[in-house]
Design a protein around this motif. Structure first.
Motif, mmCIF file in Angstrom:
data_model
loop_
_atom_site.group_PDB
_atom_site.id
_atom_site.type_symbol
_atom_site.label_atom_id
_atom_site.label_comp_id
_atom_site.label_asym_id
_atom_site.label_seq_id
_atom_site.Cartn_x
_atom_site.Cartn_y
_atom_site.Cartn_z
ATOM 1 N N SER A 139 0.827 -1.206 0.000
ATOM 2 C CA SER A 139 0.000 0.000 0.000
ATOM 3 C C SER A 139 0.861 1.257 0.000
ATOM 4 C CB SER A 139 -0.930 0.012 1.211
ATOM 5 O OG SER A 139 -1.798 -1.092 1.164
ATOM 6 N N ALA A 140 1.863 1.285 0.857
ATOM 7 C CA ALA A 140 2.771 2.435 0.901
ATOM 8 C C ALA A 140 3.501 2.591 -0.434
ATOM 9 C CB ALA A 140 3.776 2.272 2.042
ATOM 10 N N PHE A 141 3.932 1.470 -1.001
ATOM 11 C CA PHE A 141 4.627 1.498 -2.284
ATOM 12 C C PHE A 141 3.725 2.082 -3.368
ATOM 13 C CE2 PHE A 141 6.417 -0.184 -6.198
ATOM 14 C CZ PHE A 141 7.777 -0.002 -5.991
ATOM 15 N N LEU A 142 2.454 1.719 -3.360
ATOM 16 C CA LEU A 142 1.518 2.241 -4.350
ATOM 17 C C LEU A 142 1.243 3.732 -4.151
ATOM 18 C CD1 LEU A 142 -0.970 -0.740 -4.710
ATOM 19 C CD2 LEU A 142 0.750 0.042 -6.360
ATOM 20 N N VAL A 143 1.203 4.189 -2.903
ATOM 21 C CA VAL A 143 1.017 5.619 -2.648
ATOM 22 C C VAL A 143 2.218 6.391 -3.180
ATOM 23 C CG1 VAL A 143 0.876 7.393 -0.846
ATOM 24 C CG2 VAL A 143 -0.553 5.337 -0.695
ATOM 25 N N ILE A 144 3.422 5.911 -2.864
ATOM 26 C CA ILE A 144 4.639 6.555 -3.367
ATOM 27 C C ILE A 144 4.654 6.483 -4.894
ATOM 28 C CG2 ILE A 144 7.167 6.445 -3.433
ATOM 29 C CD1 ILE A 144 5.966 7.449 -0.762
ATOM 30 N N GLY A 145 4.270 5.342 -5.438
ATOM 31 C CA GLY A 145 4.201 5.191 -6.890
ATOM 32 C C GLY A 145 3.193 6.150 -7.515
ATOM 33 N N GLY A 146 2.072 6.359 -6.837
ATOM 34 C CA GLY A 146 1.082 7.313 -7.323
ATOM 35 C C GLY A 146 1.627 8.731 -7.359
ATOM 36 N N TRP A 152 9.618 5.404 4.073
ATOM 37 C CA TRP A 152 8.253 5.062 4.457
ATOM 38 C C TRP A 152 7.964 3.593 4.181
ATOM 39 C CZ3 TRP A 152 3.069 6.245 1.700
ATOM 40 C CH2 TRP A 152 2.009 5.959 2.568
ATOM 41 N N THR A 153 7.998 3.173 2.919
ATOM 42 C CA THR A 153 7.634 1.798 2.578
ATOM 43 C C THR A 153 8.503 0.780 3.291
ATOM 44 O OG1 THR A 153 6.985 2.584 0.385
ATOM 45 C CG2 THR A 153 7.247 0.204 0.663
ATOM 46 N N PHE A 154 9.803 0.964 3.268
ATOM 47 C CA PHE A 154 10.740 -0.003 3.836
ATOM 48 C C PHE A 154 11.456 0.580 5.057
ATOM 49 C CE2 PHE A 154 10.454 -0.957 -0.777
ATOM 50 C CZ PHE A 154 9.839 -2.196 -0.673
ATOM 51 N N ASN A 155 10.776 1.417 5.823
ATOM 52 C CA ASN A 155 11.396 2.070 6.971
ATOM 53 C C ASN A 155 11.674 1.125 8.146
ATOM 54 O OD1 ASN A 155 8.818 1.669 7.932
ATOM 55 N ND2 ASN A 155 8.573 3.743 8.721
ATOM 56 N N ASP A 156 11.142 -0.078 8.098
ATOM 57 C CA ASP A 156 11.343 -1.035 9.184
ATOM 58 C C ASP A 156 12.652 -1.811 9.033
ATOM 59 O OD1 ASP A 156 10.429 -2.384 6.879
ATOM 60 O OD2 ASP A 156 9.651 -4.044 8.082
ATOM 61 N N ARG A 157 13.398 -1.532 8.021
ATOM 62 C CA ARG A 157 14.601 -2.309 7.739
ATOM 63 C C ARG A 157 15.851 -1.544 8.129
ATOM 64 N NH1 ARG A 157 12.609 -5.106 2.108
ATOM 65 N NH2 ARG A 157 10.642 -5.781 2.986
#
Length: 153
Positions: free
Chosen positions: A14-21, A70-75
């Protein structure tokens, strides 16, 4: 896959799609400003492929920052030159996907309208490139790496 893992993947997608949008909008606005801005003939009307390259590069900067923080901030991702190199390589491949549609539409089919360019280079190309980027970013650019013991706790 555990239920928590499914939710995590859904959140990331979902985050990836928002950033992609957001990147889609940046790409489309940049491209259309360069190619069609004034009276339907922008400063790069006769150079749509270089204009698309500029638009994709600008949008790629948005995707890197958004996905990293955001999308991969947990890494835990220590700075590595290889991560930036992979990001550039994968974005070049994704750029090829987007440019291929635009090039085919413009130079094989002879279509040069706002609608044709946006369908071929922005919509179709972006969908293919986004799917490619999600898989490669998740596995190679922003992979799971164990945090050092001093950072765990």
């Amino acid at each position: 896959m555990a239920e928590g893992t499914h939710m995590k993947k859904l959140r990331q997608a979902s985050a990836f799609l928002v950033i992609g949008g957001l990147a889609f909008v940046v790409d489309a606005v940049t491209y259309n400003a360069l190619v069609f801005w004034l009276d339907g003939r922008g400063p790069m009307f006769d150079a749509p492929v270089p204009a698309k390259i500029i638009a994709i590069v600008v949008a790629s900067l948005v995707t890197y920052v958004g996905n990293r923080y955001w999308t991969f901030n947990d890494r835990h991702l220590p700075p590595k030159l290889s991560r930036y190199v992979l990001f550039v390589v994968f974005n070049l491949v994704a750029m090829g996907l987007q440019l291929g549609g635009l090039w085919f539409s413009r130079y094989v089919l002879g279509l040069d309208s706002v609608l044709a360019d946006n369908i071929s280079g922005t919509i179709i190309g972006q969908v293919l490139a986004t799917a490619f980027r999600f898989v490669t970013y998740d596995r190679f650019v922003f992979p799971h790496e164990n945090a050092p013991a001093s950072e765990r706790a």
